[in-house]
Scaffold this motif. Structure first.
Motif, PDB file in Angstrom:
ATOM      1  N   ALA A  42       9.977  42.334  26.550  1.00  0.00           N
ATOM      2  CA  ALA A  42      10.376  43.644  27.061  1.00  0.00           C
ATOM      3  C   ALA A  42      11.901  43.787  27.083  1.00  0.00           C
ATOM      4  N   ARG A  43      12.323  45.042  27.080  1.00  0.00           N
ATOM      5  CA  ARG A  43      13.726  45.379  27.339  1.00  0.00           C
ATOM      6  C   ARG A  43      13.740  46.036  28.712  1.00  0.00           C
ATOM      7  N   ILE A  44      14.585  45.522  29.595  1.00  0.00           N
ATOM      8  CA  ILE A  44      14.545  45.924  30.993  1.00  0.00           C
ATOM      9  C   ILE A  44      15.885  46.525  31.393  1.00  0.00           C
ATOM     10  N   GLU A  52      17.221  41.766  27.845  1.00  0.00           N
ATOM     11  CA  GLU A  52      15.988  41.303  27.231  1.00  0.00           C
ATOM     12  C   GLU A  52      15.261  40.484  28.283  1.00  0.00           C
ATOM     13  N   GLY A  53      13.939  40.437  28.163  1.00  0.00           N
ATOM     14  CA  GLY A  53      13.184  39.655  29.132  1.00  0.00           C
ATOM     15  C   GLY A  53      11.702  39.640  28.835  1.00  0.00           C
ATOM     16  N   LEU A  74      14.375  38.626  33.676  1.00  0.00           N
ATOM     17  CA  LEU A  74      15.459  39.155  32.859  1.00  0.00           C
ATOM     18  C   LEU A  74      16.307  37.998  32.364  1.00  0.00           C
ATOM     19  N   PHE A  75      16.427  37.869  31.047  1.00  0.00           N
ATOM     20  CA  PHE A  75      17.254  36.801  30.480  1.00  0.00           C
ATOM     21  C   PHE A  75      18.718  37.083  30.828  1.00  0.00           C
ATOM     22  N   ASP A  76      19.441  36.048  31.165  1.00  0.00           N
ATOM     23  CA  ASP A  76      20.890  36.142  31.397  1.00  0.00           C
ATOM     24  C   ASP A  76      21.282  37.080  32.531  1.00  0.00           C
TER      25      ASP A  76
END
Length: 123
Positions: A42-44, A52-53, A74-76
């Motif tokens: 997903a894009r959050i 990105e996540g 959520l990445f990063d």
């Protein structure tokens, strides 16, 4: 495209304890039926920023949990999301939910999920 919108509420903190802090969504509307239980790339969006996540739909698959949840990793992302409204654009399903007998197996699967989601999102 499926868009999930929800306010971040406190969960039990298992994701954080495992090194993958998730944001627990209290959705404004229930996810559509086509969004079956599983893990999704997903894009959050949080405010004006998009991460990105992965989004997890369904009951947690460890420690005998049964209640259905909606969570996002959520990445990063660094910071506090409690009380914020986020929008998650679900891109594709990575896998269905499965049960794990120990945290080691779960952590290996989460690492694979993150890797697989990054591949999909960066195409």
């Amino acid at each position: 495209m499926t868009l999930l919108v929800g306010k971040i509420i406190r969960g039990e903190g298992w994701g954080r304890k495992l090194g993958f802090p998730t944001a627990n969504l209290s959705p404004k509307i229930l996810p559509p039926k086509k969004l079956t239980d599983g893990v999704y790339a997903a894009r959050i969006r949080v405010g004006r920023r998009t991460y990105e996540g992965i989004v997890i739909v369904g009951a947690p698959t460890f420690f005998g949990r049964r209640e259905k949840k909606l969570e996002a990793y959520l990445f990063d992302f660094k910071g506090n999301l409690y009380g914020k409204i986020i929008e998650a654009e679900v891109v594709t399903k990575i896998r269905t939910m499965k049960m794990f007998t120990n945290t080691g197996l779960l952590l290996k699967q989460i690492a694979r999920d993150v890797r697989d989601a990054k591949k999909v999102l960066r195409k």
